[in-house]
Design an enzyme around this catalytic site. Structure first.
Site: not given
Length: 246
Positions: A8, A129
């Site tokens: 990330d 998500d």
């Protein structure tokens, strides 16, 4: 089954967040490119990239770093975060990314997602998500009233490579993935599902592998690798043994 390490990227560095909160970051490396190479050296068959700044801003932010990673590791990379237009999809595919991951666009611009799936068959993934069973968008900063299955189902059968399911409350918390929600989504779709969020160690990998018969094809893991509670080489070995035994 495949175990996918996550890199990330925020501010050009490799970080992990807790529950997607940009204010709760841990920096694990100043050089995401080297981090990706490290995971490749430990046997990674693909690498999951997220442009965190892009996810919140809704545009390409860390594109140079992402391009460098795609060109520096000889395994495919998948990328999510801030990809909201066909132009961005095409940009990253041309930059060497194997799969682009669309999330917010599935709720806000479904026609674009459909066109991307049709134009770039098997090179588009969907990110679902969820927080409290409801899908969140815009880098997890905005909640919707839609369920994961409701968002994913219209795109099922359009040539998506996979659907990535993340339970936001578990992400970065090392409390185990939401196995039930992952299984429910996989059962509802023809498209393979990848579990994400909450992997804490080898036992969680085994639990995800047990869902393979329902259409779960793998797991994305980040913090557990960076904190040392999961060894990537061991996780990959176990996943292969599961394939052989099945």
């Amino acid at each position: 089954m495949i175990v996918i390490p996550a890199v990330d990227i925020k501010g050009g560095r490799c970080v992990r967040l807790k529950q997607g909160k940009m204010s709760e970051e841990t920096v694990y490396a100043d050089d995401p490119v080297q981090m990706a190479r490290t995971w490749y050296s430990k046997g990674a068959e693909r690498i999951h990239l997220v442009d965190l700044d892009g996810a919140v801003g809704g545009k390409r932010v860390n594109a140079d770093v992402i391009r460098a990673i795609a060109r520096s590791v000889p395994v495919p990379v998948e990328l999510g975060g801030g990809i909201r237009t066909l132009a961005s999809v095409e940009f990253y595919l041309e930059a060497g990314v194997q799969w682009v991951i669309l999330g917010t666009a599935a709720c806000k611009d479904p026609n674009m997602v459909q066109e991307a799936c049709e134009r770039f068959s098997e090179r588009v993934m969907l990110a679902i998500d969820a927080r409290g069973g409801r899908v969140a968008v815009e880098g997890w900063t905005e909640d919707t009233d839609r369920s994961a299955i409701d968002v994913a189902r219209p795109f099922d059968g359009l040539g998506m490579a996979a659907v990535i399911y993340t339970d936001i409350k578990r992400d970065g918390m090392s409390v185990g993935p939401n196995l039930q929600a992952t299984e429910d989504l996989a059962r509802a779709l023809k498209t393979p599902v990848i579990a994400s969020g909450g992997i804490s160690g080898l036992e969680d990998i085994r639990k995800v592998m047990a869902l393979s018969s329902h259409g779960v094809m793998g797991a994305i893991t980040g913090r557990a690798l960076y904190e040392g509670t999961l060894d990537l080489e061991e996780a990959i070995r176990v996943s292969k043994e599961t394939e052989i035994s099945s």
